[in-house]
Write an enzyme that holds these catalytic residues in place. Structure first.
Site, PDB file in Angstrom:
ATOM      1  N   GLY A  37      17.520  18.617  29.592  1.00 27.43           N
ATOM      2  CA  GLY A  37      18.699  19.400  29.188  1.00 27.43           C
ATOM      3  C   GLY A  37      18.725  20.724  29.938  1.00 27.43           C
ATOM      4  O   GLY A  37      19.729  21.110  30.548  1.00 27.43           O
ATOM      5  N   HIS A  38      17.585  21.433  29.907  1.00 28.79           N
ATOM      6  CA  HIS A  38      17.480  22.686  30.664  1.00 28.79           C
ATOM      7  C   HIS A  38      17.686  22.408  32.162  1.00 28.79           C
ATOM      8  O   HIS A  38      18.372  23.169  32.857  1.00 28.79           O
ATOM      9  CB  HIS A  38      16.100  23.311  30.497  1.00 28.79           C
ATOM     10  CG  HIS A  38      15.731  23.708  29.104  1.00 28.79           C
ATOM     11  ND1 HIS A  38      14.775  23.045  28.378  1.00 28.79           N
ATOM     12  CD2 HIS A  38      16.182  24.695  28.300  1.00 28.79           C
ATOM     13  CE1 HIS A  38      14.629  23.624  27.193  1.00 28.79           C
ATOM     14  NE2 HIS A  38      15.487  24.626  27.107  1.00 28.79           N
TER      15      HIS A  38
END
Ligand code: AMP
Length: 281
Positions: A37-38
């Site tokens: 996600g990051h």
């Protein structure tokens, strides 16, 4: 080679040099323990800017006294490797005492948008978020800052703050990245036992319940919320913190589904509080 800066002075100096040289700066603020996600935010920043800065800072002011500040997962070596592989230029990795001196006394508050949802169940959380982001924006001086739609209320609050306080930067919202079975990626997923990991699927599945009802033409918010709560309650390891359907701009409660609206949930799976949402637009 990614540079790691642990002091505000060093980070400010390089950001100032880049700015003076006319280089654009993309910024991804994180609490570390980086996952895909990051990585999606970081990749977007690297592709859109001359320089990308990732901050890794588990910000104490956004945690309540009963929350998981001390046990929040940390893994700097793996974060460094991920940033290196994506082509990040600098990691800002300060100690809490560097960000908050003993005399620290200034806080930033966004009103109204923070009354509801996570703002209601996590007192002072957004004050901590807005305060640390104000500091980070002043230190890193980004042109663009990248935030995940997974934290939908945070994205909305940060956009408001940037506009209200005339920050000279643009906030970019990025889509939620999920595991292949639908669970939204989160550093807190690390806390889950294998039974809890299976139970955590009820978050995304309850959003699917709402999506199906809306696709079938249902517009009664109370009915949709009740169906979602009933669905989650069937899972013995899950306990609802909130299930809310709010206006997509004001984040205030609505009674009838209208676009845009935000369906946002927070659910405890065992002791781990997870969030997820669906933005209907
Ligand atoms: P955190 O480290 O949890 O503070 O998250 C840092 C940034 O990454 C925030 O803007 C989050 O919204 C974003 N983020 C976290 N998880 C995801 C995800 N699964 N998909 C997209 N963005 C995410």
């Amino acid at each position: 080679m990614v540079k790691v800066f642990r002091t505000i002075g060093e980070m400010k100096n390089i950001a100032r040099d880049w700015g003076r040289s006319g280089l654009s700066i993309g910024f991804v603020p994180t609490m570390g323990c980086l996952h895909d996600g990051h990585a999606s935010l970081i990749k977007k920043s690297v592709s859109q800017n001359d320089k990308t800065v990732v901050s890794i800072f588990v910000n104490p002011t956004q945690f309540g006294p009963e929350e998981d500040l001390d046990k929040y997962p940390r893994d700097f070596d793996s974060d460094l490797e991920l940033c290196q592989n994506i082509g990040v230029d600098a990691i800002f990795f300060p100690e809490p005492s560097m960000m908050y001196s003993d005399n620290y006394n200034t806080y930033v508050n966004v009103k109204q948008l923070t009354n509801n949802l996570c703002g209601k169940s996590r007192k002072n959380h957004f004050e901590g978020v807005c305060t640390v982001l104000t500091k980070l924006f002043n230190i890193v001086k980004p042109d663009y800052a990248y935030f995940g739609k997974k934290d939908a209320q945070q994205l909305c609050v940060v956009k408001r703050m940037v506009e209200d306080l005339n920050f000279d930067l643009k906030i970019i919202g990025c889509d939620i990245v999920r595991e292949s079975d639908g669970l939204a990626m989160s550093s807190r997923n690390k806390y889950l036992s294998s039974d809890e990991r299976a139970a955590a699927l009820c978050l995304n599945k309850s959003l699917n319940v709402a999506k199906r009802l809306i696709s079938a033409g249902k517009t009664d918010v109370n009915m949709i919320r009740s169906e979602m709560i009933e669905f989650i309650s069937k899972q013995p390891l899950a306990k609802v913190d909130y299930v809310e359907i709010v206006d997509g701009c004001s984040l205030q409660p609505i009674t009838c589904i209208t676009k845009p609206c935000l369906i946002a949930i927070a659910v405890y799976i065992g002791k781990t509080r997870l969030i997820d949402n669906f933005y209907y637009e």
